[in-house]
Design an enzyme around this catalytic site. Structure first.
Site, PDB file in Angstrom:
ATOM      1  N   HIS A 124      -7.130   8.068   6.945  1.00 43.16           N
ATOM      2  CA  HIS A 124      -7.702   9.403   6.682  1.00 43.16           C
ATOM      3  C   HIS A 124      -8.528   9.928   7.856  1.00 43.16           C
ATOM      4  O   HIS A 124      -8.859  11.121   7.891  1.00 43.16           O
ATOM      5  CB  HIS A 124      -8.596   9.380   5.436  1.00 43.16           C
ATOM      6  CG  HIS A 124      -7.857   9.111   4.162  1.00 43.16           C
ATOM      7  ND1 HIS A 124      -6.786   9.885   3.749  1.00 43.16           N
ATOM      8  CD2 HIS A 124      -8.015   8.158   3.206  1.00 43.16           C
ATOM      9  CE1 HIS A 124      -6.325   9.412   2.594  1.00 43.16           C
ATOM     10  NE2 HIS A 124      -7.038   8.361   2.250  1.00 43.16           N
ATOM     11  N   HIS A 161      -2.516   7.321  -1.121  1.00 44.18           N
ATOM     12  CA  HIS A 161      -3.069   8.587  -0.620  1.00 44.18           C
ATOM     13  C   HIS A 161      -2.318   9.009   0.653  1.00 44.18           C
ATOM     14  O   HIS A 161      -1.889   8.152   1.427  1.00 44.18           O
ATOM     15  CB  HIS A 161      -4.560   8.424  -0.318  1.00 44.18           C
ATOM     16  CG  HIS A 161      -5.348   7.952  -1.497  1.00 44.18           C
ATOM     17  ND1 HIS A 161      -5.696   6.629  -1.669  1.00 44.18           N
ATOM     18  CD2 HIS A 161      -5.823   8.634  -2.568  1.00 44.18           C
ATOM     19  CE1 HIS A 161      -6.375   6.516  -2.815  1.00 44.18           C
ATOM     20  NE2 HIS A 161      -6.456   7.713  -3.375  1.00 44.18           N
ATOM     21  N   ASP A 246      -2.966   0.517  -3.083  1.00 43.32           N
ATOM     22  CA  ASP A 246      -3.493   1.259  -4.238  1.00 43.32           C
ATOM     23  C   ASP A 246      -2.425   1.930  -5.110  1.00 43.32           C
ATOM     24  O   ASP A 246      -2.770   2.452  -6.172  1.00 43.32           O
ATOM     25  CB  ASP A 246      -4.611   2.242  -3.816  1.00 43.32           C
ATOM     26  CG  ASP A 246      -4.349   2.948  -2.501  1.00 43.32           C
ATOM     27  OD1 ASP A 246      -3.202   2.898  -2.010  1.00 43.32           O
ATOM     28  OD2 ASP A 246      -5.300   3.561  -1.963  1.00 43.32           O
TER      29      ASP A 246
HETATM   30 ZN   LIG Z   1      -5.477   4.909  -0.499  1.00 48.77          ZN
END
Ligand SMILES: [Zn+2]
Length: 342
Positions: A124, A161, A246
């Site tokens: 990120h 993500h 995740d």
């Molecule tokens: Zn993640």
């Protein structure tokens, strides 16, 4: 088959308190690898801190200094999700340096593949901003580093993500193909099918935004129908993986239903592509994964696949939740059309 791993106790010193991304994640992984006798089958790679010049391959100098200064002030919150301690700057240098060392060892043929068990995670982190538990973008830095010696690199990101930082770092770079599977819409909000790269790099960002509830079969389907043909067409000389666990069904940060077996299958496909296209050169770097039991078992299964073992143990099993499997046919068709994969 020589498989390397990067680890150092320094990674435990990025102190995030009661945050979900904490030192217990790596402790769980290393003790599980130890207990299952796997550590002895792997080649240890000692990390070093990345240099400022190496970080600058991806990040702005001013941003790097701001993280160093924040550490000197004792740390604190950088945004709503991302916290650091006094040691975090040094640890983050070692995380990026760990990904570099793993890449270096694979590139010069010392080992066949490697997994950097590092934290803080990286995907990120944008060129100028920390976010989503990430300070420096370990995989992006390793990719830029490796571009000195090769022309085409693929980054496959199966964290639940979207790796917005990695996408941004290579959005206009035709030498790096970024492929991400992620829950969508979800944090951080980017990663739609229409984000495909810009300028001469148009088409070198492949986003696979998935609805919640996807399990092993759905991931296998998008790997077979999109990841495999896109990778074959690009002919990478190195494959890097943002390995986030995740999407596991036990993980509380998202709604995916992947099992340990499902991760093993994905890694198997990626390893097959590396063997077929780039002399097996494959480097994974740890991103997310917050159910520590599922994380440890999934990382172990990943190593088992890299080592070429036939029996992959899944001590946690399949989800008990009765999800209606999402139908991905129209999404897959759309992505294939956008990227001309038909
Ligand atoms: Zn993640």
């Amino acid at each position: 088959m020589k498989v390397g791993f990067v680890y150092d106790p320094i990674y435990l010193k990025h102190d995030t308190g009661s945050h979900v991304e904490n030192f217990r994640r790596l402790e769980a992984i290393t003790s599980h690898l130890e207990q299952t006798g796997l550590t002895q089958q792997l080649t240890p790679i000692k990390p070093r801190p990345a240099t400022i010049d190496e970080l600058s391959l991806v990040h702005h100098k001013q941003y790097i200094s701001s993280i160093q200064e924040a550490a000197q002030r004792g740390g604190g919150w950088l945004d709503m999700d991302t916290v650091m301690s006094a040691d975090s700057y040094d640890v983050a240098l070692y995380a990026a340096g760990g990904a570099i060392k793993a890449t270096e060892a694979v590139m010069n043929g010392e080992i066949n593949s490697a997994f950097a068990l590092v934290r803080p995670p990286g995907h990120h982190a944008t060129p100028q901003r920390a976010m989503g538990f990430c300070l420096f973008n370990n995989v992006a830095i390793a990719a830029k580093y490796a571009l000195a010696e090769c022309e085409r690199i693929i980054i496959i990101d199966f964290d639940v993500h979207h790796g917005n930082g990695t996408q941004e770092a290579f959005y206009d770079n035709p030498q790096v193909l970024y492929i991400s599977t992620h829950q969508y819409p979800h944090y951080p909000g980017t990663g739609s099918t229409g984000e495909t790269g810009s300028g001469t790099a148009k088409g070198t960002t492949v986003n696979i935004p998935l609805p919640g509830g996807c399990g092993d079969a759905e991931y296998q389907q998008v790997f077979e129908q999109i990841v495999v043909p896109a990778t074959r067409r690009f002919k990478p000389q190195l494959i890097l993986v943002s390995a986030g666990y995740d999407p596991h069904w036990a993980d509380k940060l998202a709604l995916m239903q992947v099992s340990v077996t499902g991760f093993a299958r994905m890694v198997e496909v990626i390893k097959g592509l590396a063997g077929e296209l780039c002399g097996g050169r494959l480097v994974l770097s740890l991103e997310g994964g917050y159910d520590i039991t599922a994380l440890a078992a999934s990382v172990r299964a990943t190593f088992d696949v890299l080592l070429g073992k036939a029996d992959i143990e899944d001590p946690i099993g399949q989800t008990q939740q009765k999800w209606t499997a999402p139908d991905l046919a129209s999404l897959i068709k759309e992505i294939k059309e956008i990227h001309n994969l038909i």
